[in-house]
Design a protein around this motif. Structure first.
Motif, PDB file in Angstrom:
ATOM      1  N   VAL A   1      13.655  15.169  30.356  1.00 42.11           N
ATOM      2  CA  VAL A   1      13.026  14.266  29.395  1.00 42.11           C
ATOM      3  C   VAL A   1      11.996  13.370  30.058  1.00 42.11           C
ATOM      4  N   VAL A   2      12.374  12.764  31.185  1.00 41.05           N
ATOM      5  CA  VAL A   2      11.499  11.776  31.815  1.00 41.05           C
ATOM      6  C   VAL A   2      10.610  12.393  32.877  1.00 41.05           C
ATOM      7  N   TRP A   3      11.213  12.991  33.905  1.00 45.00           N
ATOM      8  CA  TRP A   3      10.417  13.367  35.068  1.00 45.00           C
ATOM      9  C   TRP A   3       9.644  14.661  34.905  1.00 45.00           C
ATOM     10  N   ARG A   4      10.058  15.501  33.981  1.00 46.42           N
ATOM     11  CA  ARG A   4       9.184  16.618  33.616  1.00 46.42           C
ATOM     12  C   ARG A   4       8.231  16.196  32.501  1.00 46.42           C
ATOM     13  N   GLY A   5       8.696  15.271  31.673  1.00 45.16           N
ATOM     14  CA  GLY A   5       7.896  14.859  30.529  1.00 45.16           C
ATOM     15  C   GLY A   5       6.826  13.837  30.837  1.00 45.16           C
ATOM     16  N   ALA A   6       7.097  12.919  31.785  1.00 45.45           N
ATOM     17  CA  ALA A   6       6.166  11.816  32.030  1.00 45.45           C
ATOM     18  C   ALA A   6       4.797  12.260  32.539  1.00 45.45           C
ATOM     19  N   PRO A   7       4.716  13.128  33.555  1.00 48.88           N
ATOM     20  CA  PRO A   7       3.370  13.559  33.998  1.00 48.88           C
ATOM     21  C   PRO A   7       2.594  14.252  32.881  1.00 48.88           C
ATOM     22  N   LEU A   8       3.293  15.029  32.051  1.00 47.77           N
ATOM     23  CA  LEU A   8       2.619  15.709  30.943  1.00 47.77           C
ATOM     24  C   LEU A   8       2.076  14.691  29.942  1.00 47.77           C
ATOM     25  N   ALA A   9       2.917  13.696  29.611  1.00 43.19           N
ATOM     26  CA  ALA A   9       2.497  12.675  28.654  1.00 43.19           C
ATOM     27  C   ALA A   9       1.322  11.863  29.190  1.00 43.19           C
ATOM     28  N   LEU A  10       1.355  11.557  30.494  1.00 43.39           N
ATOM     29  CA  LEU A  10       0.258  10.790  31.085  1.00 43.39           C
ATOM     30  C   LEU A  10      -1.040  11.589  31.072  1.00 43.39           C
TER      31      LEU A  10
ATOM     32  N   VAL B   1       5.380  21.411  41.770  1.00 44.24           N
ATOM     33  CA  VAL B   1       4.606  20.709  42.802  1.00 44.24           C
ATOM     34  C   VAL B   1       5.100  19.272  42.963  1.00 44.24           C
ATOM     35  N   LEU B   2       5.363  18.598  41.848  1.00 44.52           N
ATOM     36  CA  LEU B   2       5.742  17.190  41.887  1.00 44.52           C
ATOM     37  C   LEU B   2       7.193  16.961  42.286  1.00 44.52           C
ATOM     38  N   LEU B   3       8.042  17.973  42.136  1.00 48.76           N
ATOM     39  CA  LEU B   3       9.488  17.788  42.300  1.00 48.76           C
ATOM     40  C   LEU B   3       9.863  17.210  43.655  1.00 48.76           C
ATOM     41  N   THR B   4       9.215  17.667  44.713  1.00 48.43           N
ATOM     42  CA  THR B   4       9.595  17.219  46.063  1.00 48.43           C
ATOM     43  C   THR B   4       8.722  16.071  46.572  1.00 48.43           C
ATOM     44  N   MET B   5       7.858  15.543  45.704  1.00 49.16           N
ATOM     45  CA  MET B   5       6.995  14.431  46.105  1.00 49.16           C
ATOM     46  C   MET B   5       7.632  13.099  45.750  1.00 49.16           C
ATOM     47  N   GLY B   6       7.381  12.088  46.544  1.00 44.05           N
ATOM     48  CA  GLY B   6       7.729  10.733  46.164  1.00 44.05           C
ATOM     49  C   GLY B   6       6.742  10.217  45.140  1.00 44.05           C
ATOM     50  N   MET B   7       6.986   9.002  44.653  1.00 42.85           N
ATOM     51  CA  MET B   7       6.143   8.423  43.616  1.00 42.85           C
ATOM     52  C   MET B   7       4.688   8.288  44.072  1.00 42.85           C
ATOM     53  N   ALA B   8       4.479   7.789  45.282  1.00 38.69           N
ATOM     54  CA  ALA B   8       3.114   7.551  45.758  1.00 38.69           C
ATOM     55  C   ALA B   8       2.352   8.861  45.951  1.00 38.69           C
ATOM     56  N   ASP B   9       3.004   9.852  46.561  1.00 41.35           N
ATOM     57  CA  ASP B   9       2.348  11.143  46.757  1.00 41.35           C
ATOM     58  C   ASP B   9       2.017  11.795  45.424  1.00 41.35           C
ATOM     59  N   GLY B  10       2.938  11.680  44.466  1.00 39.97           N
ATOM     60  CA  GLY B  10       2.700  12.260  43.144  1.00 39.97           C
ATOM     61  C   GLY B  10       1.540  11.588  42.436  1.00 39.97           C
TER      62      GLY B  10
ATOM     63  N   TYR C   1      -1.692  12.743  44.020  1.00 41.03           N
ATOM     64  CA  TYR C   1      -1.934  14.149  43.656  1.00 41.03           C
ATOM     65  C   TYR C   1      -2.525  14.244  42.239  1.00 41.03           C
ATOM     66  N   LEU C   2      -1.923  13.567  41.284  1.00 41.13           N
ATOM     67  CA  LEU C   2      -2.400  13.657  39.907  1.00 41.13           C
ATOM     68  C   LEU C   2      -3.788  13.048  39.755  1.00 41.13           C
ATOM     69  N   ILE C   3      -4.028  11.918  40.386  1.00 40.69           N
ATOM     70  CA  ILE C   3      -5.355  11.282  40.311  1.00 40.69           C
ATOM     71  C   ILE C   3      -6.423  12.206  40.885  1.00 40.69           C
ATOM     72  N   ARG C   4      -6.101  12.814  42.030  1.00 39.99           N
ATOM     73  CA  ARG C   4      -7.074  13.674  42.716  1.00 39.99           C
ATOM     74  C   ARG C   4      -7.280  15.000  41.991  1.00 39.99           C
TER      75      ARG C   4
ATOM     76  N   GLU D   1      -4.974   3.843  42.009  1.00 36.94           N
ATOM     77  CA  GLU D   1      -3.538   4.058  42.177  1.00 36.94           C
ATOM     78  C   GLU D   1      -2.740   2.952  41.477  1.00 36.94           C
ATOM     79  N   ALA D   2      -3.209   1.719  41.563  1.00 34.89           N
ATOM     80  CA  ALA D   2      -2.514   0.604  40.907  1.00 34.89           C
ATOM     81  C   ALA D   2      -2.533   0.772  39.387  1.00 34.89           C
ATOM     82  N   GLU D   3      -3.673   1.188  38.838  1.00 36.29           N
ATOM     83  CA  GLU D   3      -3.763   1.414  37.389  1.00 36.29           C
ATOM     84  C   GLU D   3      -2.873   2.558  36.957  1.00 36.29           C
ATOM     85  N   TYR D   4      -2.804   3.585  37.796  1.00 37.38           N
ATOM     86  CA  TYR D   4      -1.929   4.722  37.499  1.00 37.38           C
ATOM     87  C   TYR D   4      -0.487   4.262  37.316  1.00 37.38           C
ATOM     88  N   TYR D   5      -0.016   3.423  38.234  1.00 33.05           N
ATOM     89  CA  TYR D   5       1.373   2.956  38.158  1.00 33.05           C
ATOM     90  C   TYR D   5       1.626   2.173  36.880  1.00 33.05           C
ATOM     91  N   ASP D   6       0.681   1.376  36.452  1.00 33.27           N
ATOM     92  CA  ASP D   6       0.846   0.620  35.212  1.00 33.27           C
ATOM     93  C   ASP D   6       1.011   1.561  34.021  1.00 33.27           C
TER      94      ASP D   6
END
Length: 216
Positions: free
Chosen positions: A20-29, A44-53, A56-59, A67-72
């Motif tokens: 629900v959350v960790w597969r769903g959140a990147p898709l929703a974002l 790809v995201l499963l083995t990444m920490g929050m910062a690496d993920g 990765y998505l921004i790039r 990165e700060a805006e992404y977290y918000d």
């Protein structure tokens, strides 16, 4: 009971939030910004920490975010999704029994500690845990340091007498190699990893009602 220190993951281990959350959140974002996710995004995201993920998505998806805006944005997405999650079967009984047996418990999660606390408080189990550790950066679960830090803070010194409870193969493998007692629980988001989990876990369970207390 041999294990007096217990280290719990949250998503997929205590709560049914991996899909629900960790597969769903990147898709929703990504959908908020009109981006189409690739088929391998979750793997790809499963083995990444929050910062690496985040990086990765921004790039890779050219998101118009620092990165700060992404977290918000991600915090907002995740908070909404977490309102729909529940505990996995047997969790309440497990935690109550551990407390009665005098075990000390902590949470070790990739999720922000304040978000973990919000979820566990809503579900009525926050008070079972002595502290929460964010598994980020050098304390990422692909390295054993985070588990040793948790064990020491719980008052333990012997990894074999400390239970690490996980649903993810990379984290369970790290704990297993470091000598911890590893208890794995099945989760739909990582169903393909079940054979590997069975190899590295002292017990690999369909849910927490199946735990064999005689071996821990």
């Amino acid at each position: 009971m041999r294990c007096k220190q217990w280290i719990f993951d949250m998503d997929g281990t205590l709560t049914d939030s991996m899909t629900v959350v960790w597969r769903g959140a990147p898709l929703a974002l990504l959908q908020r910004y009109g981006r189409t996710p690739r088929a391998d995004l979750n793997d790809v995201l499963l083995t990444m920490g929050m910062a690496d993920g985040a990086r990765y998505l921004i790039r890779e998806y050219d998101l118009p975010l620092t990165e700060a805006e992404y977290y918000d944005v991600m915090r907002d997405v995740i908070a909404q999704l977490y309102e729909t999650v529940d505990l996995k079967p047997g969790v309440r009984t497990l935690l109550a029994k551990l407390q009665a047996e005098g075990a000390r418990l902590c949470l070790c999660s990739n999720t922000w500690s304040d978000q973990c606390r919000t979820v566990l408080t809503r579900l009525g189990i926050a008070d079972y845990f002595s502290f929460i550790v964010e598994a980020q950066g050098v304390l990422h679960k692909s390295r054993p340091e985070v588990f040793f830090e948790c064990m020491h803070r719980l008052g333990g010194a012997d990894p074999a007498a400390c239970a690490v409870c996980e649903d993810a193969i990379y984290a369970a493998s790290t704990a297993h190699k470091a000598g911890f007692t590893v208890l794995g629980v099945q989760d739909a988001a990582s169903a393909d990893d079940a054979p590997a989990m069975a190899q590295v876990c002292d017990q690999f369970l369909p849910d927490w009602t199946a735990l064999d207390w005689t071996t821990i």
